[in-house]
Design an enzyme around this catalytic site. Structure first.
Site, PDB file in Angstrom:
ATOM      1  N   ASN A 156       3.157 -26.751  -7.246  1.00 45.70           N
ATOM      2  CA  ASN A 156       2.537 -25.436  -7.179  1.00 45.70           C
ATOM      3  C   ASN A 156       1.260 -25.483  -6.352  1.00 45.70           C
ATOM      4  O   ASN A 156       0.376 -26.296  -6.614  1.00 45.70           O
ATOM      5  CB  ASN A 156       2.177 -24.937  -8.585  1.00 45.70           C
ATOM      6  CG  ASN A 156       1.798 -23.478  -8.580  1.00 45.70           C
ATOM      7  OD1 ASN A 156       2.661 -22.610  -8.437  1.00 45.70           O
ATOM      8  ND2 ASN A 156       0.515 -23.188  -8.690  1.00 45.70           N
ATOM      9  N   GLU A 157       1.198 -24.654  -5.341  1.00 45.98           N
ATOM     10  CA  GLU A 157      -0.015 -24.517  -4.520  1.00 45.98           C
ATOM     11  C   GLU A 157      -0.710 -25.851  -4.251  1.00 45.98           C
ATOM     12  O   GLU A 157      -1.861 -26.062  -4.651  1.00 45.98           O
ATOM     13  CB  GLU A 157      -0.978 -23.509  -5.152  1.00 45.98           C
ATOM     14  CG  GLU A 157      -0.453 -22.105  -5.073  1.00 45.98           C
ATOM     15  CD  GLU A 157      -1.493 -21.038  -5.443  1.00 45.98           C
ATOM     16  OE1 GLU A 157      -2.485 -21.366  -6.114  1.00 45.98           O
ATOM     17  OE2 GLU A 157      -1.296 -19.879  -5.046  1.00 45.98           O
ATOM     18  N   GLU A 313       4.938 -15.334  -4.882  1.00 43.99           N
ATOM     19  CA  GLU A 313       4.035 -14.772  -5.893  1.00 43.99           C
ATOM     20  C   GLU A 313       3.318 -13.582  -5.283  1.00 43.99           C
ATOM     21  O   GLU A 313       2.965 -13.607  -4.091  1.00 43.99           O
ATOM     22  CB  GLU A 313       2.926 -15.751  -6.299  1.00 43.99           C
ATOM     23  CG  GLU A 313       3.301 -16.812  -7.277  1.00 43.99           C
ATOM     24  CD  GLU A 313       2.100 -17.695  -7.628  1.00 43.99           C
ATOM     25  OE1 GLU A 313       0.962 -17.188  -7.685  1.00 43.99           O
ATOM     26  OE2 GLU A 313       2.324 -18.888  -7.827  1.00 43.99           O
ATOM     27  N   LYS A 362      -4.924 -14.513 -19.206  1.00 43.51           N
ATOM     28  CA  LYS A 362      -4.378 -13.523 -20.148  1.00 43.51           C
ATOM     29  C   LYS A 362      -4.599 -12.087 -19.688  1.00 43.51           C
ATOM     30  O   LYS A 362      -3.932 -11.182 -20.163  1.00 43.51           O
ATOM     31  CB  LYS A 362      -4.901 -13.753 -21.561  1.00 43.51           C
ATOM     32  CG  LYS A 362      -6.387 -13.632 -21.778  1.00 43.51           C
ATOM     33  CD  LYS A 362      -6.674 -13.847 -23.273  1.00 43.51           C
ATOM     34  CE  LYS A 362      -8.133 -13.836 -23.612  1.00 43.51           C
ATOM     35  NZ  LYS A 362      -8.832 -15.063 -23.169  1.00 43.51           N
TER      36      LYS A 362
HETATM   37  C1  GLA Z   1      -1.810 -18.811  -8.037  1.00 50.43           C
HETATM   38  C2  GLA Z   1      -1.015 -19.770  -8.905  1.00 50.43           C
HETATM   39  C3  GLA Z   1      -0.482 -19.134 -10.151  1.00 50.43           C
HETATM   40  C4  GLA Z   1      -1.481 -18.212 -10.773  1.00 50.43           C
HETATM   41  C5  GLA Z   1      -1.913 -17.187  -9.756  1.00 50.43           C
HETATM   42  C6  GLA Z   1      -2.877 -16.167 -10.292  1.00 50.43           C
HETATM   43  O1  GLA Z   1      -1.100 -18.171  -7.082  1.00 50.43           O
HETATM   44  O2  GLA Z   1       0.033 -20.374  -8.208  1.00 50.43           O
HETATM   45  O3  GLA Z   1      -0.117 -20.156 -11.046  1.00 50.43           O
HETATM   46  O4  GLA Z   1      -2.582 -18.936 -11.216  1.00 50.43           O
HETATM   47  O5  GLA Z   1      -2.559 -17.854  -8.705  1.00 50.43           O
HETATM   48  O6  GLA Z   1      -3.160 -15.191  -9.314  1.00 50.43           O
END
Ligand code: GLA
Ligand code: ZN
Length: 671
Positions: A156-157, A313, A362
């Site tokens: 992830n990222e 996303e 949250k």
């Molecule tokens: C990023 C992360 C997610 C989440 C979002 C919130 O894109 O990949 O896990 O934290 O930010 O905007």
């Protein structure tokens, strides 16, 4: 041209996003069931799962619990949904950090982190790599033939860097591979400056506030090395996936123009590009700038692989980490989502499906609110996107035919960030590239955003704002592009340094001098309250920030400076070379100049907007074409109602945030 759909067996837009059923494990008999019902109601056909699930999958070392994921995967299959299944390496279980401290990152100040957060691991650590393989192999072995599996979401990222001893060693081997001898490295880094000459490889240390922060060669190679670390780690992660499920595409979620990784390089090893889209909408005419920046990032995502990508996303409502988490205005969510499609995304995915109940996210926007029903405004917006996407199957896989390329290059950005010369911390590379991009966006001319390593062959017009660093071969390829009939536009701050950040000798813009037919002798930095002007075609345009003092050496002078001691000297030139021409803009200008200038240049280069009539301010047109039909998306970002003359499609009234799609036969495209 039509590319295969992202999930080959499923030729539909993926609509859905991040889902964390493990947070609701204790309520699975109620909430999981309810989530399937709600997903259907919202037109959601895909959920991304497992992204941060490592501690639920391997709660103790070598003790695996896949039962809950089995159940969720089956549930998705039973509900005809596609699983975007993640490897969990974005965050690690606490036991791993305790038992193997080497997995934890060391910061630039040479301090090892403690357990916590995410993205807090060392990519060189043999233990971390071993644990990653162990979990990834189990995931692929278990789910490779599962009917729900559609895409592998790798980690992830990816981001950040690690300065531990293991990473220092890898950095040194990277440098040995690149320079072969210390002499060559010392030469490349100009290390006689400040007595930095190295006499042994082990004297080299990554950039640090305790040591070097402004040693340009070192900084640049560290950035390149960090990119290679991610490429290497990604390849390490996908090895089992490629071996046991070669037909399932792998991707990882990128972050627009995040500066830490050269995404064009990382994308070489990805099957499909994917990015996380979080525009900061304001709800008024300022959204024109927000919309054009988002468009630019989408076009980078498309440029990474030259084909449709995934918006993996985005937020369906307020984004909690933004300084002002503004509510999405009615219609804005549909516009944000359709904009992604217009620029080449074959998915609209969210963070997140169900709002988490605790911890820092949250209050982050989600499809399903804490309230829990389908009655919310946000839910209805999402369902509207679902309805629209369901009617757009014909757009899947379609191309974005564009005759214009703008260069955005991470290497240029890194070198400019360091440059220490003309505007200190305000070189504004991204904003400048986006300013140039916006001129095309406003005219409704589709643009590819590429880096300087990509082919220029298919374009009529190539624009490279502030191409300060020239990578090996770039100047030669630009020269050939112009010789062969292309139109090229360069600006101030072009061709100052070579690929290792050493200044060109013999005058700027270095090896582009002949193509551009100019010599740039000096650059003047202006105080924010100062301005000069460019006089061109009987008009005076503001020049701000940076003004170069150039000499036409073969080029024709089109515009001159209006004031100061260099009044009357060249500020805008064109050079005819071979079958093409090359323009040079010597100063930073405002949008008025860029609009007029690119209006002239596109007309001269024969590049036509998608619609014949000019678009009103804040409205843009983008197109996708599947070879038979061209889909022209008209989008209103202006915050007020606008009227568009859409030619044979008539006069259209676009409400604020409106999106219309015009379909026309490809043969009728005037391009
Ligand atoms: C990023 C992360 C997610 C989440 C979002 C919130 O894109 O990949 O896990 O934290 O930010 O905007
Ligand atoms: Zn490390």
């Amino acid at each position: 041209m039509r590319f295969p759909s992202i999930v080959a067996r499923y030729p539909h837009f993926l609509h859905g996003g991040d889902y964390n059923p493990e947070q609701w494990l204790k309520w699975k008999d109620t909430i999981w069931q309810e989530d399937m019902r709600l997903a259907k109601l919202a037109g959601i056909n895909s959920l991304s799962i497992g992204i941060f699930s490592w501690s639920m999958l391997e709660p103790q070392e070598d003790e695996y619990h896949f039962e809950w994921l089995d159940e969720m995967m089956d549930m998705l299959a039973d509900n005809n949904m596609i699983a975007v299944l993640a490897t969990p390496t974005g965050a690690r279980p606490a036991w791993m950090s305790k038992k193997y401290p080497e997995v934890l990152r060391v910061n630039a100040g040479r301090q090892r982190n403690i357990f916590g957060g995410r993205h807090n691991h060392c990519l060189s650590s043999p233990v971390y790599r071993e644990k990653t393989t162990a979990i990834n192999i189990r995931l692929v072995a278990r789910y490779k033939d599962h009917p729900a599996l559609g895409v592998w979401h790798i980690s992830n990222e990816y981001g950040g860097d690690c300065h531990c001893p293991l990473c220092q060693e890898r950095f040194r081997s990277y440098l040995k591979g690149k320079y072969k001898t210390l002499d060559a490295l010392n030469q490349a880094w100009w290390s006689t400056f400040w007595s930095h000459t190295y006499s042994d490889w082990d004297e080299i240390e990554s950039p640090s506030p305790l040591g070097d922060m402004v040693f340009h060669g070192l900084n640049l190679d560290w950035k390149r090395f960090t990119t290679e670390q991610f490429v290497d780690f990604y390849l390490h992660e996908i090895k089992p996936m490629k071996e046991f499920s070669p037909l399932v595409p792998c991707t990882t979620n990128l972050m627009g123009i995040y500066p830490g990784i050269d995404y064009y390089r990382l994308a070489e090893v990805m099957d499909v590009a994917a990015w996380d889209n979080y525009p900061r909408w304001v709800g008024n005419e300022k959204d024109i700038a927000v919309g054009s920046k988002a468009a630019f990032c989408h076009d980078i995502a498309r440029g990474l692989k030259g084909k449709p990508f995934m918006v993996i996303e985005s937020c369906p409502s307020a984004t909690n980490w933004q300084a002002v988490p503004k509510l999405r205005r009615p219609g804005a969510h549909v516009l944000q989502s359709m904009q992604a499609v217009a620029h080449g995304s074959d998915t609209v995915q969210y963070f997140q499906f169900r709002k988490s109940r605790g911890s820092s996210e949250k209050f982050h926007g989600a499809v399903v609110d804490h309230e829990g029903s389908e009655q919310t405004r946000v839910f209805k917006d999402v369902a509207e996107v679902g309805r629209r996407l369901a009617s757009l199957d014909a757009v899947i896989g379609s191309d974005t035919p564009s005759k214009v390329a703008i260069i955005y290059d991470w290497n240029v950005r890194w070198a400019l960030d360091d440059a220490k010369g003309f505007l200190q911390d305000k070189t504004d590379y991204e904003t400048t590239v986006i300013d140039h991009y916006r001129a095309f966006w406003s005219m409704g001319i589709p643009v590819d955003v590429i880096d300087s390593t990509r082919s220029f062959d298919k374009y009529d017009l190539l624009v490279s704002p502030m191409l300060y660093l020239l990578r090996d071969g770039t100047a030669e390829r630009i020269n050939a592009f112009v010789e062969n009939g292309g139109t090229y536009v360069a600006t101030y701050a072009t061709g100052y340094v070579d690929s290792i950040d050493l200044c060109f000798l013999g005058g700027f813009p270095g090896p582009l001098k002949e193509t551009l037919g100019i010599w740039n002798e000096e650059i003047d930095a202006l105080f924010p309250e100062d301005e000069n002007s460019i006089l061109w075609q009987g008009k005076s345009y503001r020049a701000v920030g940076l003004c170069e003092l150039i000499h036409a050496k073969g080029a024709e002078t089109l515009g001159v400076y209006g004031s100061d001691f260099y009044a009357g000297t060249a500020a805008l030139t064109v050079n005819r070379k071979g079958k093409g021409r090359a323009y040079y803009i010597a100063a930073r200008t405002g949008p008025d100049f860029l609009a007029d200038f690119y209006g002239m240049v596109t007309a001269a280069a024969g590049v036509k907007p998608l619609l014949e009539a000019p678009l009103p301010e804040g409205v843009t047109a983008q197109a996708r074409s599947n070879g038979e039909t061209e889909f022209v998306f008209l989008m209103n970002f202006s915050g007020s109602a606008k009227t568009v003359d859409a030619g044979s499609a008539g006069i259209l009234n676009l409400a604020p945030f409106d999106v219309r799609i015009i379909e026309r036969k490809c043969s009728k495209i005037p391009r």
